[in-house]
Design an enzyme around this catalytic site. Structure first.
Site, short mmCIF file in Angstrom:
data_model
loop_
_atom_site.label_atom_id
_atom_site.label_comp_id
_atom_site.label_asym_id
_atom_site.label_seq_id
_atom_site.Cartn_x
_atom_site.Cartn_y
_atom_site.Cartn_z
N CYS A 141 0.83 -1.21 0.00
CA CYS A 141 0.00 0.00 0.00
C CYS A 141 0.86 1.27 0.00
O CYS A 141 1.58 1.51 -0.95
CB CYS A 141 -1.00 -0.01 1.15
SG CYS A 141 -2.37 1.15 0.85
N LYS A 162 -12.42 7.60 -1.70
CA LYS A 162 -11.54 6.54 -1.22
C LYS A 162 -11.82 5.22 -1.93
O LYS A 162 -12.98 4.85 -2.15
CB LYS A 162 -11.75 6.37 0.29
CG LYS A 162 -10.84 5.36 0.95
CD LYS A 162 -11.14 5.28 2.45
CE LYS A 162 -10.20 4.32 3.15
NZ LYS A 162 -10.50 4.23 4.61
N SER A 190 -7.80 -0.06 0.71
CA SER A 190 -8.26 0.99 1.63
C SER A 190 -7.31 2.17 1.50
O SER A 190 -6.33 2.28 2.23
CB SER A 190 -8.29 0.45 3.06
OG SER A 190 -8.69 1.46 3.96
N HIS A 234 -4.18 -4.56 0.24
CA HIS A 234 -3.86 -5.10 1.56
C HIS A 234 -4.22 -6.58 1.64
O HIS A 234 -5.17 -6.97 2.33
CB HIS A 234 -4.63 -4.34 2.64
CG HIS A 234 -4.05 -3.01 2.98
ND1 HIS A 234 -2.89 -2.86 3.71
CD2 HIS A 234 -4.48 -1.75 2.68
CE1 HIS A 234 -2.63 -1.57 3.86
NE2 HIS A 234 -3.56 -0.88 3.25
N GLU A 236 -2.83 -8.70 3.31
CA GLU A 236 -2.59 -9.19 4.68
C GLU A 236 -3.78 -8.96 5.61
O GLU A 236 -3.81 -9.52 6.72
CB GLU A 236 -1.34 -8.51 5.25
CG GLU A 236 -1.52 -7.11 5.78
CD GLU A 236 -1.59 -6.02 4.72
OE1 GLU A 236 -1.67 -4.84 5.10
OE2 GLU A 236 -1.57 -6.35 3.51
N ARG A 248 -14.52 2.85 12.55
CA ARG A 248 -13.61 3.93 12.98
C ARG A 248 -13.93 5.24 12.27
O ARG A 248 -13.87 6.33 12.86
CB ARG A 248 -12.17 3.52 12.70
CG ARG A 248 -11.10 4.54 13.06
CD ARG A 248 -9.81 4.25 12.33
NE ARG A 248 -9.94 4.43 10.89
CZ ARG A 248 -9.08 3.96 9.98
NH1 ARG A 248 -8.03 3.27 10.37
NH2 ARG A 248 -9.27 4.18 8.69
#
EC number: 2.3.1.31
Length: 293
Positions: A141, A162, A190, A234, A236, A248
């Protein structure tokens, strides 16, 4: 073969039930040269990121020894200092060593200009070190964005909306890194930024970069050159990570292609993640590295 990590690191408890791991004391009694992997952890919540990446490395048949590196010019407040003292090294401490592989994580600084990131100058030194002392490096990323800027001068572009969710990617070029992957490769993203796709395509035409995975809407997601792997998503991420980010951020933008019709999370990228990390360790690290570093 096992992943070698300290018995008192949090990931040990997480992984010992479902992965082959080994403590440092036991590993010293084995006459095997493990693959030496350096993880440059730029994330604020370092323990969470350790758990994610180590769980993928633990699925390899190779014996892997981990060294964790954090920046010293900037120390965040989201990881206990005692944890950093116990398990992390600074660049000066690893400079005398060579590594078979390295992984550079993302960081939540993508909306800033590279030069305004507090540890940018130190990160450039780290990249200099990786270029000279590591057989193969993987960048994730924002880490991939920074590395593409460092190696090739590719510009980062801010996005109006986003990129957030799980996206399908087409295989663009044949490569051993893609061995045993599905035809359509799922990967979470993300990020508020992307890299200049025209510059990337030009670099591919020049034979400097090779695009491996691409989505028509969001562009290139997995690229490589001879020694470096650049992952703009991502792989992972754990099952709940995108949901935790959604909560969040006060439920502003729901992750695409992530929830089913009942609102349950579709954890459908994990096999791709395991395969790509295992292929990297096997083909780019193990089969490319000298026995004596």
């Amino acid at each position: 073969m096992p992943l070698i990590i300290p018995e008192n690191i949090p990931a040990y408890e997480l992984l010992k039930e479902h992965a082959f791991i080994m403590g440092l004391r036991r590993a010293k009694h084995q006459d095997i040269r493990p693959q030496e992997i350096l993880i440059v952890n730029l994330m604020p919540k370092k323990i969470e990121t350790e758990n994610q990446i180590l769980s993928l490395l633990a699925n390899s048949p190779l014996q892997v020894n981990i060294t964790l590196l954090a920046t010293t010019s900037y120390v965040g407040k989201n990881t206990p200092f005692t944890h950093l003292e116990k398990f992390y090294k600074g660049l000066e401490e690893v400079k005398k060593h060579k590594f078979d592989g390295a992984i550079v994580t993302g960081a939540p600084v993508e909306q800033m200009d590279f030069e305004k990131v507090a540890y940018w100058e130190e990160l450039l030194e780290i990249f200099d070190f990786l270029k000279q002392n590591v057989t193969s490096s993987m960048y994730i990323c924002w880490g991939a964005m920074a590395a593409l800027k460092y190696f090739y001068g590719v510009d980062k572009i801010s996005l109006d909306k986003k990129i957030f969710g799980v996206y399908k990617h087409d295989k663009v070029s044949p490569d051993l890194l893609l061995t045993n992957l599905d035809e359509k490769v799922l990967m979470p993203h993300s990020r508020h930024s992307s890299m200049d796709e025209e510059q990337i395509l030009a670099l591919q035409k020049q034979g400097k970069l090779k695009i491996l995975l691409r989505n028509k809407k969001i562009g290139s997601a997995l690229l490589r050159d001879e020694k470096n792997i650049f992952i703009l998503g991502h792989l992972e991420y754990f099952k709940e990570t995108l949901h935790q980010e959604y909560v969040r951020d006060n439920f502003i933008q729901k992750a695409k292609n992530y929830y089913d019709k009942k609102g349950n999370i579709k954890y459908n990228w994990r096999s791709n993640a395991n395969t790509i990390f295992a292929n990297w360790l096997n083909y780019d690290v193990y089969q490319s590295t000298p026995f004596v570093l």
